[in-house]
Design a protein around this motif. Structure first.
Motif, short mmCIF file in Angstrom:
data_model
loop_
_atom_site.label_atom_id
_atom_site.label_comp_id
_atom_site.label_asym_id
_atom_site.label_seq_id
_atom_site.Cartn_x
_atom_site.Cartn_y
_atom_site.Cartn_z
N ALA A 89 -38.02 109.32 6.94
CA ALA A 89 -37.14 108.78 7.97
C ALA A 89 -37.88 108.66 9.28
O ALA A 89 -38.79 109.45 9.57
CB ALA A 89 -35.90 109.66 8.15
N ALA A 90 -37.51 107.67 10.06
CA ALA A 90 -38.03 107.47 11.41
C ALA A 90 -36.86 107.38 12.37
O ALA A 90 -35.85 106.75 12.07
CB ALA A 90 -38.87 106.19 11.47
N VAL A 91 -37.00 108.02 13.54
CA VAL A 91 -35.91 108.06 14.52
C VAL A 91 -36.44 107.91 15.93
O VAL A 91 -37.43 108.56 16.30
CB VAL A 91 -35.13 109.40 14.42
CG1 VAL A 91 -34.01 109.45 15.46
CG2 VAL A 91 -34.55 109.61 13.03
N ILE A 92 -35.79 107.06 16.71
CA ILE A 92 -36.01 106.99 18.16
C ILE A 92 -34.75 107.50 18.83
O ILE A 92 -33.68 106.90 18.70
CB ILE A 92 -36.30 105.55 18.64
CG1 ILE A 92 -37.50 104.96 17.90
CG2 ILE A 92 -36.54 105.53 20.15
CD1 ILE A 92 -37.75 103.49 18.22
N LEU A 93 -34.86 108.61 19.53
CA LEU A 93 -33.70 109.21 20.19
C LEU A 93 -33.51 108.64 21.59
O LEU A 93 -34.47 108.20 22.22
CB LEU A 93 -33.87 110.73 20.26
CG LEU A 93 -33.81 111.49 18.93
CD1 LEU A 93 -34.14 112.96 19.17
CD2 LEU A 93 -32.45 111.34 18.26
N PRO A 94 -32.27 108.69 22.10
CA PRO A 94 -32.04 108.24 23.48
C PRO A 94 -32.58 109.25 24.49
O PRO A 94 -32.92 110.38 24.12
CB PRO A 94 -30.51 108.16 23.56
CG PRO A 94 -30.04 109.19 22.59
CD PRO A 94 -31.04 109.16 21.45
N ASP A 104 -32.86 120.93 14.96
CA ASP A 104 -34.11 121.63 14.67
C ASP A 104 -34.61 121.18 13.30
O ASP A 104 -34.00 120.32 12.65
CB ASP A 104 -33.88 123.14 14.70
CG ASP A 104 -35.11 123.92 15.18
OD1 ASP A 104 -36.23 123.49 14.87
OD2 ASP A 104 -34.93 124.93 15.87
N ASP A 105 -35.71 121.78 12.88
CA ASP A 105 -36.26 121.53 11.55
C ASP A 105 -35.16 121.68 10.50
O ASP A 105 -34.44 122.68 10.46
CB ASP A 105 -37.39 122.54 11.31
CG ASP A 105 -37.96 122.49 9.92
OD1 ASP A 105 -37.61 121.58 9.15
OD2 ASP A 105 -38.77 123.37 9.60
N SER A 106 -35.02 120.67 9.65
CA SER A 106 -33.93 120.66 8.67
C SER A 106 -33.95 121.87 7.74
O SER A 106 -32.91 122.28 7.23
CB SER A 106 -33.99 119.38 7.83
OG SER A 106 -35.20 119.31 7.09
N LEU A 189 -38.47 116.97 19.06
CA LEU A 189 -37.06 116.69 18.81
C LEU A 189 -36.89 115.46 17.93
O LEU A 189 -36.06 115.46 17.02
CB LEU A 189 -36.32 116.48 20.14
CG LEU A 189 -34.80 116.51 20.04
CD1 LEU A 189 -34.31 117.91 19.68
CD2 LEU A 189 -34.15 116.05 21.35
N CYS A 190 -37.70 114.42 18.15
CA CYS A 190 -37.53 113.21 17.34
C CYS A 190 -38.01 113.42 15.90
O CYS A 190 -37.43 112.87 14.97
CB CYS A 190 -38.20 112.00 17.99
SG CYS A 190 -39.96 112.13 18.28
N SER A 195 -36.47 114.67 10.24
CA SER A 195 -36.41 115.62 9.12
C SER A 195 -34.98 115.77 8.61
O SER A 195 -34.75 115.93 7.41
CB SER A 195 -36.99 116.98 9.53
OG SER A 195 -36.08 117.76 10.27
N ILE A 196 -34.01 115.71 9.53
CA ILE A 196 -32.60 115.81 9.13
C ILE A 196 -32.20 114.61 8.29
O ILE A 196 -31.57 114.75 7.23
CB ILE A 196 -31.71 115.90 10.38
CG1 ILE A 196 -31.93 117.22 11.13
CG2 ILE A 196 -30.23 115.73 10.01
CD1 ILE A 196 -31.39 118.44 10.45
N LEU A 197 -32.56 113.39 8.73
CA LEU A 197 -32.19 112.19 7.97
C LEU A 197 -32.90 112.14 6.63
O LEU A 197 -32.32 111.73 5.62
CB LEU A 197 -32.51 110.93 8.78
CG LEU A 197 -31.71 110.70 10.05
CD1 LEU A 197 -31.91 109.26 10.54
CD2 LEU A 197 -30.22 110.97 9.85
#
Length: 256
Positions: A89-94, A104-106, A189-190, A195-197
């Protein structure tokens, strides 16, 4: 004298230490002292989680060339199992991540909280993507290359292109700068969001496979080589989602 029930209600809604709480310290009632101690524990935990959030955000910000640069985090789930895909998964947070307290780490978050965070990430992220690398690709490429290619695909699939990519312990080949961060899911954080997704996405897939192949118990061990999984392999042999290049599946597949 104020009732214990009234004090309990006030403490339940108190977000910070307030002057009236100072008077509670001298209250002789044991129940009041217990309520105050309980509030203090909750408050201390909240402060700890907030510090953790700020530290992870601070880590990500150091990779920004300018204040409005977008940082994407990438992580995977499922490199080690004997069965099932690798999910990345890839994530860009606001910029405002105040809603993500506790992220945190899943691996250290309970399943219910992971699922809750996954929904929050999908709702509030600037962009997110998930890539599924099937067992056939893992066997063809090897686990390292399959994971690398999956991470790269997840990054490229983002609806908004990031200025820099932070990947958990993997050097990627991408059109934008990227960094391999050792233990990134604990620092960034990102990456933690990714890791969660990845984890929740893979768990959902393994639950579906558990229904297709109920004899293996995939919903319990997610394809990892547990005692029960190995016993099921001995009893039933590999199924289509087992990784044929992983031992002991490889040796079983070669049996006459």
């Amino acid at each position: 004298m104020e009732t214990t029930a009234s004090i309990k209600e006030k403490l339940l809604h108190a977000e910070t230490f307030e002057p009236w709480m100072e008077e509670l310290k001298s209250d002789s009632r044991k129940s009041v002292q217990q309520l105050l101690a309980s509030w203090q524990r909750r408050f201390d935990k909240k402060l700890s989680l907030l510090r953790n959030l700020e530290e992870k955000q601070g880590f990500d910000r150091q990779f920004k060339a300018q204040a409005d640069a977008l940082v994407a985090g990438i992580d995977e789930a499922g490199r080690g199992p004997l069965a099932g895909p690798v999910v990345t998964a890839a994530v860009i947070l606001p910029e405002d991540c105040s809603a993500f307290i506790g992220l945190d780490d899943s691996k250290i978050i309970a399943k219910a909280k992971r699922n809750e965070l996954a929904q929050l990430i999908k709702q509030q992220a600037i962009s997110w993507s998930v890539h599924i690398q099937p067992p056939e690709a893992i066997d063809r490429l090897n686990i390292y290359q399959a994971t690398k290619q999956s991470m790269e695909a997840a990054a490229i699939s983002l609806g908004t292109a990031p200025d820099v990519v932070l990947a958990d312990a993997m050097k990627l080949t991408l059109p934008m700068p990227s960094e391999a961060i050792i233990k990134g899911d604990a620092k960034s954080l990102c990456i933690a969001a990714a890791s969660i997704l990845a984890k929740t996405g893979r768990d959902d897939l393994m639950d579906e496979y558990a229904e297709m192949y109920p004899q293996y118990g995939f919903s319990k061990h997610a394809g990892y080589g547990t005692k029960d999984h190995l016993a099921a392999l001995e009893a039933h042999g590999p199924c289509p989602i087992h990784r044929k290049t992983f031992e002991p599946v490889k040796s079983m597949a070669q049996r006459p």
